[in-house]
Write a protein that holds these residues in place. Structure first.
Motif, PDB file in Angstrom:
ATOM      1  N   HIS A   1      -9.068   0.146  -2.043  1.00 37.79           N
ATOM      2  CA  HIS A   1      -9.340   0.210  -0.606  1.00 37.79           C
ATOM      3  C   HIS A   1      -9.242   1.639  -0.096  1.00 37.79           C
ATOM      4  CE1 HIS A   1      -9.489  -1.022   3.582  1.00 37.79           C
ATOM      5  NE2 HIS A   1      -8.410  -0.287   3.797  1.00 37.79           N
ATOM      6  N   ILE A   2      -8.263   2.403  -0.612  1.00 36.81           N
ATOM      7  CA  ILE A   2      -8.093   3.787  -0.181  1.00 36.81           C
ATOM      8  C   ILE A   2      -9.330   4.615  -0.529  1.00 36.81           C
ATOM      9  CG2 ILE A   2      -6.784   5.906  -0.634  1.00 36.81           C
ATOM     10  CD1 ILE A   2      -4.301   4.084  -0.971  1.00 36.81           C
TER      11      ILE A   2
ATOM     12  N   SER B   1      -4.902  -1.748  -3.516  1.00 32.38           N
ATOM     13  CA  SER B   1      -4.690  -0.741  -2.470  1.00 32.38           C
ATOM     14  C   SER B   1      -5.425   0.544  -2.807  1.00 32.38           C
ATOM     15  CB  SER B   1      -3.193  -0.466  -2.300  1.00 32.38           C
ATOM     16  OG  SER B   1      -2.526  -1.612  -1.816  1.00 32.38           O
ATOM     17  N   CYS B   2      -5.409   0.927  -4.084  1.00 29.34           N
ATOM     18  CA  CYS B   2      -6.130   2.134  -4.501  1.00 29.34           C
ATOM     19  C   CYS B   2      -7.626   1.963  -4.259  1.00 29.34           C
ATOM     20  CB  CYS B   2      -5.840   2.418  -5.967  1.00 29.34           C
ATOM     21  SG  CYS B   2      -6.715   3.858  -6.629  1.00 29.34           S
TER      22      CYS B   2
ATOM     23  N   ARG C   1       0.826  -1.208   0.000  1.00 28.07           N
ATOM     24  CA  ARG C   1       0.000   0.000   0.000  1.00 28.07           C
ATOM     25  C   ARG C   1       0.860   1.259   0.000  1.00 28.07           C
ATOM     26  NH1 ARG C   1      -2.523  -1.271   5.789  1.00 28.07           N
ATOM     27  NH2 ARG C   1      -2.109  -3.358   4.973  1.00 28.07           N
TER      28      ARG C   1
ATOM     29  N   TYR D   1       1.773   4.662  -3.262  1.00 28.38           N
ATOM     30  CA  TYR D   1       1.898   6.115  -3.275  1.00 28.38           C
ATOM     31  C   TYR D   1       3.080   6.554  -4.137  1.00 28.38           C
ATOM     32  CZ  TYR D   1      -1.375   5.929   0.636  1.00 28.38           C
ATOM     33  OH  TYR D   1      -2.474   5.692   1.418  1.00 28.38           O
TER      34      TYR D   1
ATOM     35  N   ARG E   1     -12.990   1.911   3.484  1.00 33.52           N
ATOM     36  CA  ARG E   1     -13.365   2.209   4.865  1.00 33.52           C
ATOM     37  C   ARG E   1     -14.740   2.877   4.987  1.00 33.52           C
ATOM     38  NH1 ARG E   1      -9.227   1.815   8.572  1.00 33.52           N
ATOM     39  NH2 ARG E   1      -7.157   1.408   7.714  1.00 33.52           N
TER      40      ARG E   1
END
Length: 273
Positions: A211-212, A208-209, A156, A160, A216
């Protein structure tokens, strides 16, 4: 007195049939070994090409059209051609140091820890397992809790860095439209632009993107913009494997084209200027 759960000396519940004694490792009769083999050949060929190009230290910049191959972006050693160093020159030009030393390690780690690439090289190079219903090539499995596989949990964060690198590649593609002769447009611009589009597709289709953006959220109805972004990324995420391979192809194609023009093997097809 014997309970109803008593077992036989073979540790089988009473009445259960014995497992078939099969000497073969698998009963699969299809070519299950072909996908792992293709993966080994494909990844090995790409790694070999990329390694040679990264340490070749030439034919990476076309001064006439401002084409910079992504393998050398950003060019930050004092060996770089000044016009190709869009972000300065900070490192010594030793042969062992890649000219794009600030970005290549993070790109490598982003791909190595990618969920799809894990599956690809676990199955092909490590045979862990090579295919469904085929035994693992190893007798033990330690998981991803110890070095070096514990680094996989940092995917994750490498995401970035991948976003920053995609921004840099996008900037290179924009600069390529402004040559010393002014605005220009050629086949090289199309290749650079197509590579950037594919790289963005691969990057933002990352798990990961996804989920970001929406992982949440508890109520999508309260976040309509993020929900739309999440649905788009989810649509790309289904195609993450294809985008992973496509970007390997576009990276190699872009580099080879820039190298060919820079070396004088071919001339760039110009549409404007």
């Amino acid at each position: 007195m014997t309970s109803s759960s008593a077992t036989t000396p073979t540790n089988r519940p009473r009445g259960a049939r014995a497992r078939a004694a099969i000497a073969a490792k698998t009963l699969r009769t299809d070519r299950w070994w072909l996908p792992p083999l293709i993966t080994v050949i494909g990844l090995s060929a790409w790694i070999a090409y990329a390694t040679v190009r990264v340490f070749m230290h030439k034919w990476y910049w076309v001064e006439e059209f401002h084409y910079l191959t992504p393998f050398y972006s950003p060019c930050v050693t004092d060996r770089c051609i000044p016009e190709a160093s869009h972000f300065g020159q900070y490192l010594p030009g030793w042969w062992i140091i890649p000219d794009a030393a600030f970005t290549l390690p993070f790109l490598l780690l982003f791909r190595l820890t990618c969920y799809y690439y894990r599956k690809a090289y676990y199955r092909s190079f490590w045979l862990s397992p090579p295919a469904c219903a085929v035994p693992d090539g190893h007798t033990t499995y330690g998981g991803e809790t110890r070095f070096p596989l514990i680094v996989q949990n940092s995917h994750r964060y490498f995401f970035y860095f991948a976003v920053i690198i995609s921004l840099i590649n996008s900037w290179d593609a924009v600069l390529a439209f402004h040559s010393p002769e002014g605005f220009g447009f050629g086949l090289g611009n199309l290749i650079l632009l197509g590579n950037v589009v594919m790289l963005w597709g691969y990057t933002i289709s990352c798990h990961s993107c996804r989920h970001i953006i929406g992982g949440r959220l508890k109520h999508f109805s309260k976040h309509p913009v993020r929900y739309r972004a999440w649905t788009f990324v989810s649509w790309l995420n289904v195609r993450h494997m294809q985008l992973a391979w496509i970007t390997l192809g576009t990276l190699a194609l872009t580099d080879f084209y820039v190298m060919s023009v820079a070396a004088g093997w071919i001339s760039d097809l110009r549409f404007i200027n």
